[in-house]
Design a protein around this motif. Sequence first.
Motif, mmCIF file in Angstrom:
data_model
loop_
_atom_site.group_PDB
_atom_site.id
_atom_site.type_symbol
_atom_site.label_atom_id
_atom_site.label_comp_id
_atom_site.label_asym_id
_atom_site.label_seq_id
_atom_site.Cartn_x
_atom_site.Cartn_y
_atom_site.Cartn_z
ATOM 1 N N UNK A 122 -37.021 15.069 -16.158
ATOM 2 C CA UNK A 122 -36.672 13.717 -16.596
ATOM 3 C C UNK A 122 -35.146 13.540 -16.568
ATOM 4 N N UNK A 123 -34.676 12.509 -15.841
ATOM 5 C CA UNK A 123 -33.233 12.322 -15.718
ATOM 6 C C UNK A 123 -32.945 10.873 -15.334
ATOM 7 N N UNK A 124 -31.737 10.389 -15.615
ATOM 8 C CA UNK A 124 -31.368 9.027 -15.210
ATOM 9 C C UNK A 124 -31.246 8.934 -13.700
ATOM 10 N N UNK A 125 -31.297 7.731 -13.145
ATOM 11 C CA UNK A 125 -31.240 7.578 -11.683
ATOM 12 C C UNK A 125 -29.946 8.151 -11.105
ATOM 13 N N UNK A 126 -30.109 8.918 -10.045
ATOM 14 C CA UNK A 126 -28.969 9.385 -9.263
ATOM 15 C C UNK A 126 -29.084 8.733 -7.892
ATOM 16 N N UNK A 152 -35.823 10.714 -5.603
ATOM 17 C CA UNK A 152 -36.898 11.424 -6.286
ATOM 18 C C UNK A 152 -37.715 10.494 -7.185
ATOM 19 N N UNK A 153 -37.039 9.563 -7.843
ATOM 20 C CA UNK A 153 -37.780 8.625 -8.699
ATOM 21 C C UNK A 153 -38.638 7.683 -7.863
ATOM 22 N N UNK A 154 -38.128 7.230 -6.725
ATOM 23 C CA UNK A 154 -38.935 6.383 -5.848
ATOM 24 C C UNK A 154 -40.119 7.175 -5.321
ATOM 25 N N UNK A 155 -39.903 8.468 -5.054
ATOM 26 C CA UNK A 155 -41.014 9.320 -4.601
ATOM 27 C C UNK A 155 -42.069 9.430 -5.695
ATOM 28 N N UNK A 156 -41.630 9.556 -6.935
ATOM 29 C CA UNK A 156 -42.595 9.626 -8.045
ATOM 30 C C UNK A 156 -43.401 8.347 -8.144
#
Length: 538
Positions: free
Chosen positions: A382-386, A429-433
């Motif tokens: 869990x992390x903020x958008x990079x 990575x977030x878009x992949x999730x």
Amino acid sequence: MKLAKLIAFIPILSVLLLSVMLPGAAAVDIVPSEPRKVMRVAGDNNFPPFEFVANGTFQGFNVDMLNALSLETGISFEFYPMPWSEAIKALESGKVDAVQGMKYSQERAQSYSFSESYFTSSQGIFVRKDSYSVHSLTDLQNRRIAVQEGDISSEAMQRIPNATVLATENQEEAIRLLLGGQVDAFIGNQITGQYVLQKNRQQDQVKLVGDPIAPTDYGLVVLKKNEALLGEINHGLRELKSNGTYAKIERKWFGEYIYPSAPRLKELLSYVVAGLVITAAVLLLILWWNLTLKRELKKRLDAYKKTLDELARRDRLQSLGQLVAGIAHEIRNPITSILSYSQALPFKYDNKEYREFFTMHVTEEVMRLNRIVTELLDFAREKPPEKTLFKLEEPVRAVALFFHNLLEERRIVVQLDVPDSAYVWADAQQIKQVLINLIRNAIDAMPGGGTLRIAAQERQPFVILEIEDTGEGIDADDLPKIFEPFFTKKAGGVGLGLSICYQLVRDNRGEIEVTSEKGAGTRIVLKLPSQLEEEEHA
């Protein structure tokens, strides 16, 4: 009004008490009293505040005066409210004995007898606010003028040449004609005219001009032949003025509040203080209750947040487990290859070509394993958008590859149409999730097979990504709730998948929209930024 009646009734009550208390009173013969006198009185039914009908009750200054006179004189007054012109006709025909309020004039004095005056009445000229050419009666020549039928204003109109007079039933109707532009002016009682305007909230549309017209006496009238009826009336009027009842009635209707007596004030003050104490106690109780509720709400919100975080963690772990299961075969294949090559190495170590083959292929398989593990850790962390600028095609194809075996097993045909030129400014990575969650939902919605279409198009400054399936679809009633935490129709589901998708898309300054029809499939549209935003440049 009630106070006036009580004051007037005190002398009568005192006489009755004395008659009972005097010695020998029991021996006095009881003589039947004379029949109570009755006087039929007509009055204008719409002439406020002097006399008018409101809520079915005839009331006003004149009515209060005659009720006080009734207590003072013993005369019983029967009221007959009607239009003013009919009241005059009723008096002249003998249907009533008196008219309870009329302004004095020499012309009227020839036909009627007036009581002693108990008010001074004045007429006035009313015009619209935007009228500036009328200042006095002489300015009304050749104009249209409204007056109440039978009103004393008709006498003033005789002095205005070439004026067109429109007679109305009451002053309120005359004001309507004035505001409607059907007449240029209205002449009537100043107090009544202003009362009607204020009651109807029209005072800002009309103004009074010129001096008051003929301020004269005002009183009760009877026919000349019945002048004897006025004797007791006049006596009663003088008594009402001397004992203060008249002044209280006048203040009630024309401007000054009748203050209660000192004991009454003390009583009212005690009620006010008691009310303030009760109000303060209620406010303190509300404040205490509010603080208690705030504490309880904070406690429950903290528990809710803790539960939400725990469920979100569980949902991520569940997604991670499904992902691991989906890529297990990808890990097993390179491990099997490495194991096979390693087992054969002792026997073929002297073979140079095999050693070169071993070195190249084992290295490739290890790098492949390392990439899979790295992506798996990034997904679970869990992390903020990079944010970076990346090709949208890459995560789309990677996620499609993750689900390759499951898609084949479910006989789902995948149609990819993502142009190579479509770049997105977001956390890859977030878009992949997000894609993993959405494609997994699409697969679950097509247990018997179907088509999964993933297409993208550029609409600067955004890229529009569409994920469409031919699955079961979503009920119309459920569609507004799909992004709510904990909402799910899946057996064993937690209901955070779409909620997390929504949050991640918003974190990356994007938008997500879902349309669906039960039995016809679901279409999800992602709107993702395609370039660096201005505030991020700063």
